[in-house]
Motif scaffolding. Structure first.
Motif, PDB file in Angstrom:
ATOM      1  N   CYS A   8       0.859  -1.181   0.000  1.00 46.95           N
ATOM      2  CA  CYS A   8       0.000   0.000   0.000  1.00 46.95           C
ATOM      3  C   CYS A   8       0.898   1.235   0.000  1.00 46.95           C
ATOM      4  O   CYS A   8       1.794   1.361   0.834  1.00 46.95           O
ATOM      5  CB  CYS A   8      -0.886  -0.013   1.242  1.00 46.95           C
ATOM      6  SG  CYS A   8      -1.960   1.420   1.398  1.00 46.95           S
ATOM      7  N   MET A  34      -2.036  -1.121  -3.579  1.00 52.06           N
ATOM      8  CA  MET A  34      -3.150  -0.248  -3.204  1.00 52.06           C
ATOM      9  C   MET A  34      -2.524   1.132  -3.159  1.00 52.06           C
ATOM     10  O   MET A  34      -1.466   1.297  -2.546  1.00 52.06           O
ATOM     11  CB  MET A  34      -3.668  -0.562  -1.797  1.00 52.06           C
ATOM     12  CG  MET A  34      -4.455  -1.782  -1.641  1.00 52.06           C
ATOM     13  SD  MET A  34      -4.953  -1.871   0.122  1.00 52.06           S
ATOM     14  CE  MET A  34      -5.932  -3.324   0.049  1.00 52.06           C
ATOM     15  N   PHE A  36      -3.255   5.269  -2.357  1.00 54.23           N
ATOM     16  CA  PHE A  36      -4.131   6.330  -1.851  1.00 54.23           C
ATOM     17  C   PHE A  36      -3.331   7.625  -1.878  1.00 54.23           C
ATOM     18  O   PHE A  36      -2.156   7.649  -1.516  1.00 54.23           O
ATOM     19  CB  PHE A  36      -4.585   6.028  -0.421  1.00 54.23           C
ATOM     20  CG  PHE A  36      -5.313   4.718  -0.298  1.00 54.23           C
ATOM     21  CD1 PHE A  36      -6.609   4.579  -0.765  1.00 54.23           C
ATOM     22  CD2 PHE A  36      -4.691   3.625   0.267  1.00 54.23           C
ATOM     23  CE1 PHE A  36      -7.279   3.371  -0.663  1.00 54.23           C
ATOM     24  CE2 PHE A  36      -5.343   2.408   0.378  1.00 54.23           C
ATOM     25  CZ  PHE A  36      -6.645   2.280  -0.093  1.00 54.23           C
ATOM     26  N   GLU A  41      -8.379   9.380   2.883  1.00 53.58           N
ATOM     27  CA  GLU A  41      -8.899   8.378   1.952  1.00 53.58           C
ATOM     28  C   GLU A  41      -8.378   6.989   2.345  1.00 53.58           C
ATOM     29  O   GLU A  41      -9.122   6.003   2.372  1.00 53.58           O
ATOM     30  CB  GLU A  41      -8.457   8.730   0.529  1.00 53.58           C
ATOM     31  CG  GLU A  41      -8.779   7.670  -0.508  1.00 53.58           C
ATOM     32  CD  GLU A  41      -8.059   7.902  -1.841  1.00 53.58           C
ATOM     33  OE1 GLU A  41      -8.507   7.305  -2.824  1.00 53.58           O
ATOM     34  OE2 GLU A  41      -7.045   8.643  -1.892  1.00 53.58           O
ATOM     35  N   ASN A  44     -10.045   5.653   5.573  1.00 55.40           N
ATOM     36  CA  ASN A  44     -11.456   5.308   5.326  1.00 55.40           C
ATOM     37  C   ASN A  44     -11.609   4.033   4.500  1.00 55.40           C
ATOM     38  O   ASN A  44     -12.595   3.307   4.653  1.00 55.40           O
ATOM     39  CB  ASN A  44     -12.184   6.468   4.644  1.00 55.40           C
ATOM     40  CG  ASN A  44     -12.377   7.646   5.578  1.00 55.40           C
ATOM     41  OD1 ASN A  44     -12.346   7.509   6.799  1.00 55.40           O
ATOM     42  ND2 ASN A  44     -12.547   8.820   5.005  1.00 55.40           N
ATOM     43  N   LYS A  45     -10.652   3.754   3.620  1.00 45.58           N
ATOM     44  CA  LYS A  45     -10.720   2.533   2.795  1.00 45.58           C
ATOM     45  C   LYS A  45     -10.077   1.332   3.504  1.00 45.58           C
ATOM     46  O   LYS A  45     -10.548   0.209   3.364  1.00 45.58           O
ATOM     47  CB  LYS A  45     -10.017   2.767   1.449  1.00 45.58           C
ATOM     48  CG  LYS A  45     -10.680   3.830   0.585  1.00 45.58           C
ATOM     49  CD  LYS A  45     -11.833   3.265  -0.195  1.00 45.58           C
ATOM     50  CE  LYS A  45     -12.647   4.267  -0.957  1.00 45.58           C
ATOM     51  NZ  LYS A  45     -12.036   4.975  -2.041  1.00 45.58           N
ATOM     52  N   LEU A  46      -9.000   1.574   4.245  1.00 45.71           N
ATOM     53  CA  LEU A  46      -8.300   0.470   4.896  1.00 45.71           C
ATOM     54  C   LEU A  46      -9.031  -0.053   6.131  1.00 45.71           C
ATOM     55  O   LEU A  46      -8.996  -1.254   6.405  1.00 45.71           O
ATOM     56  CB  LEU A  46      -6.874   0.887   5.286  1.00 45.71           C
ATOM     57  CG  LEU A  46      -5.885   1.032   4.137  1.00 45.71           C
ATOM     58  CD1 LEU A  46      -4.577   1.636   4.630  1.00 45.71           C
ATOM     59  CD2 LEU A  46      -5.624  -0.319   3.472  1.00 45.71           C
ATOM     60  N   ILE A  49     -11.420  -2.914   5.428  1.00 44.33           N
ATOM     61  CA  ILE A  49     -10.676  -4.066   4.919  1.00 44.33           C
ATOM     62  C   ILE A  49      -9.994  -4.797   6.079  1.00 44.33           C
ATOM     63  O   ILE A  49     -10.046  -6.017   6.182  1.00 44.33           O
ATOM     64  CB  ILE A  49      -9.627  -3.623   3.869  1.00 44.33           C
ATOM     65  CG1 ILE A  49     -10.319  -3.115   2.602  1.00 44.33           C
ATOM     66  CG2 ILE A  49      -8.658  -4.754   3.537  1.00 44.33           C
ATOM     67  CD1 ILE A  49      -9.391  -2.413   1.617  1.00 44.33           C
TER      68      ILE A  49
END
Length: 131
Positions: A8, A34, A36, A41, A44-46, A49
């Motif tokens: 990431c 990944m 970002f 962002e 909020n996405k990780l 997951i």
């Protein structure tokens, strides 16, 4: 040497992201990325997951200087997320400020502090160290 599954990259500089991905592809470092461009962002996405124990990254390359939520703010939120898998975090910053380097040492989750630009040799050291 085993290859990393997911790396990431959290960085708002598209040139750094492009270069880092290219170096990792040439060095056969990881299977996927990944990316970002903002700390907010990324968190909020990780978060969902990680909580779902889904396709969690093995390594995070984290920039410090980003708009909205910088790398430190991201870290403060990230360490609150309970994870079943250890995710290694490498700060990759253009900052050579000794205060930033010392602050990074205060986080148990930080594996190392790398100064941009990163090289294929540094990535190979990460692979050797982690596997």
């Amino acid at each position: 040497m085993k290859k990393i599954d997911i790396t990431c990259i959290i960085d708002d500089d598209p040139i750094f992201v492009f270069g880092a991905k290219k170096i990792m592809q040439l060095g056969n470092f990881c299977n996927s990325f990944m990316v970002f461009h903002k700390g907010e962002e990324a968190i909020n996405k990780l978060r969902p997951i990680i909580l779902a124990n889904a396709k969690v990254p093995d390594i995070i390359l984290l920039d410090l200087n980003m708009p909205v939520m910088d790398g430190w703010q991201f870290l403060d939120e990230f360490i609150k997320i309970p994870s079943r898998k250890e995710i290694l975090i490498y700060i990759v910053s253009s900052s050579i400020d000794p205060q930033d380097v010392e602050r990074a040492k205060s986080y148990d989750h930080i594996s190392n502090y790398l100064v941009k630009p990163i090289s294929i040799e540094e990535l190979q050291k990460i692979l050797q160290k982690e596997h």
